[in-house]
Design an enzyme around this catalytic site. Structure first.
Site, short mmCIF file in Angstrom:
data_model
loop_
_atom_site.label_atom_id
_atom_site.label_comp_id
_atom_site.label_asym_id
_atom_site.label_seq_id
_atom_site.Cartn_x
_atom_site.Cartn_y
_atom_site.Cartn_z
N ASP A 127 0.81 -1.09 -0.28
CA ASP A 127 0.11 0.06 0.09
C ASP A 127 0.77 1.12 0.21
O ASP A 127 1.59 1.56 1.01
CB ASP A 127 -0.89 -0.05 1.29
CG ASP A 127 -1.84 1.09 1.24
OD1 ASP A 127 -1.79 2.05 0.69
OD2 ASP A 127 -3.19 0.81 2.01
N ASP B 36 -2.52 6.64 -3.93
CA ASP B 36 -2.71 5.87 -2.93
C ASP B 36 -3.20 4.53 -3.46
O ASP B 36 -4.39 4.48 -3.93
CB ASP B 36 -3.72 6.44 -1.99
CG ASP B 36 -4.01 5.72 -0.72
OD1 ASP B 36 -3.49 4.48 -0.69
OD2 ASP B 36 -4.77 5.86 -0.03
N HIS C 122 -12.70 -2.70 7.90
CA HIS C 122 -12.61 -1.32 7.48
C HIS C 122 -13.53 -1.19 6.43
O HIS C 122 -14.14 -1.98 5.77
CB HIS C 122 -11.11 -1.17 6.99
CG HIS C 122 -10.52 -1.82 5.84
ND1 HIS C 122 -10.96 -1.34 4.70
CD2 HIS C 122 -9.65 -2.93 5.69
CE1 HIS C 122 -10.25 -2.19 3.81
NE2 HIS C 122 -9.58 -2.90 4.31
N TYR D 17 -8.61 -10.38 5.57
CA TYR D 17 -7.39 -10.43 6.51
C TYR D 17 -7.58 -11.54 7.30
O TYR D 17 -8.54 -11.44 8.16
CB TYR D 17 -6.96 -9.33 7.12
CG TYR D 17 -7.25 -8.08 6.35
CD1 TYR D 17 -5.89 -7.54 5.60
CD2 TYR D 17 -8.31 -7.44 6.24
CE1 TYR D 17 -6.11 -6.48 4.90
CE2 TYR D 17 -8.25 -6.21 5.34
CZ TYR D 17 -7.26 -5.70 4.65
OH TYR D 17 -7.27 -4.55 3.80
#
Length: 441
Positions: free
Chosen positions: A260, A272, A351, A389
């Site tokens: 990232d 980004d 997230h 994840y």
């Protein structure tokens, strides 16, 4: 600064002052920050100040004064020219440069701010200042306002109160101008090239730091200021730490590498990007299955970016596909709607799916307007970055299956920067490949 155009900032100031009405705005620059002892961090300008002024020196203050006559509405207080100081810390534009290059109507040395501020604020109906961030300037603003209140009985005039300039500024910053979109395209181009470079050089036995160094060297050698944020170069289970930045571990054969990273240009516009690929060039069966789920979710979420849509819809689209994929793989069980409503997926995806992008990596602007999500409009730029994840760090919700060891240590995120256009969207980071086939060699 590359391609500096004072007219761009002048137009922004005009729009800002039009919306200020009869309030007077006090906008401070950033100060230098101590790293350790007498060494300072590299300077990074405060984004609201830069947006309005283009002035890239510390310890300055801009006054925007729509209540004043023409020729007195834009005032800069700056560090004066000082050859002795410039030997140590570099060139300063001084008061003359503030006028001639940066378009100030008037400019004064910073040490005159306390003396001159009350005069400039006199007659304003309110004072626009962001409290709580610039303590030394704040004390001067409050002192000047207090003096107005003290003399109100004799003069009959005083600012009615302090108001925040940020709602106006951040509405303006949320929709990018054509110039800003060009700068974001450039930041995304350089960032995309760096990701392609990273994938081409990565081999088992390398260190995360080597990959980081190669990418950041590419940023600098192509004219960027440097990384836009702390680069995340996370091999294997490190990828399950969302903000992992140690970047010191060796890259293991059979692991994935999550990167990232993006660059920041000289005028602070940012890229980004996140990409995830196998260190040895070949996915395992489990890695491929999870990667395919994340990729499907990411591409579907990008597809719904369009005028009239919402960032919330982007997230919801990605989330549903992630949960459906996890149910298909047996990592979650139950009704998809129920899993989403209860949040039973959050040990695997914790997230949101993106954020605004611009002068700040997590850029300003409201995501909601009261009870309703803010509609997407042409010129807005957002990231789209679902991920999965799989680790032991978070407990498995009651009723969900324990995670088989074959899945553990797999962290995947795919992130693109997407501009809303009149008819749909533009993926600014398309130069960084992401298909399953492209991630293998």
């Amino acid at each position: 600064m590359n391609g500096f155009d004072s007219g761009i900032h002048a137009r922004r100031r005009a729009l800002f002052m039009e919306q200020l009405g009869a309030a007077a705005a006090v906008i401070p620059a950033a100060a230098l920050a101590t790293h350790h002892a007498d060494c300072e961090w590299p300077f990074r300008q405060e984004s609201d100040f830069f947006y309005l002024t283009g002035f890239d020196e510390p310890d300055a203050v801009a006054l925007l004064l729509p209540h004043r006559p023409e020729g007195e509405r834009y005032v800069l207080f700056v560090q004066p020219k000082d050859p002795a100081a410039e030997v140590w810390t570099g060139f300063r534009w001084g008061t003359e440069g503030a006028v001639e290059r940066y378009g100030a109507d008037l400019a004064h040395p910073l040490d005159q701010l306390s003396e001159k501020l009350p005069e400039y604020l006199a007659g304003a109906e309110a004072i626009a200042f962001r409290v709580g961030r610039h303590t030394s300037v704040e004390s001067m603003v409050l002192s000047a306002w207090g003096r107005q209140l003290d003399t109100y009985a004799r003069t009959g005039t005083a600012a009615l109160g302090l108001v925040a300039p940020t709602p106006i500024l951040h509405r303006l910053r949320l929709r990018k101008e054509p110039h800003e979109l060009e700068r974001l395209r450039e930041a995304c181009r350089i960032s995309s090239e760096a990701h392609e470079l990273a994938r081409s050089i990565t081999r088992p036995g390398m260190n995360e730091a080597e990959v980081q160094a190669a990418m950041e060297a590419h940023f600098r050698s192509n004219g960027a200021r440097g990384p836009a944020y702390g680069s995340i170069v996370a091999g294997g289970d490190n990828a399950c730490v969302l903000h992992y930045t140690a970047n010191t571990a060796p890259l293991q054969d059979g692991d994935l590498l999550l990167i990232d990273a993006g660059c920041s240009l000289e005028d602070y516009y940012n890229g980004d990007i996140t990409r995830t690929f196998p260190v040895n060039g070949r996915f395992t069966a489990e890695q491929r299955e999870l990667y395919s789920v994340v990729l499907e979710a990411q591409e579907a979420a990008v597809a719904v970016v369009a005028p009239g849509g919402t960032a919330e819809a982007v997230h919801d689209t990605a989330l549903r596909i992630l949960v459906e994929g996890l149910v298909d793989l047996g990592l979650l069980i139950g009704d998809v709607n129920g899993i989403i409503e209860r949040g039973d997926y959050r040990h695997l995806y914790m997230h949101r799916t993106g954020h605004w992008l611009g002068l700040d990596v997590h850029d300003v602007g409201a995501y909601r307007l009261g009870e309703q999500p803010a509609p997407l409009e042409p010129g807005m730029v957002l990231t789209v970055e679902p991920g999965l994840y799989v680790s032991d760090r978070l407990s498995v919700p009651e009723g969900q299956p324990e995670i088989d060891d074959r899945w553990k240590g797999i962290g995947i995120r795919i992130e693109d920067d997407v501009a809303v256009t009149e008819t749909g969207h533009e993926v600014l980071t398309a130069g960084a490949l992401k298909s399953v086939a492209a991630m293998e060699r």
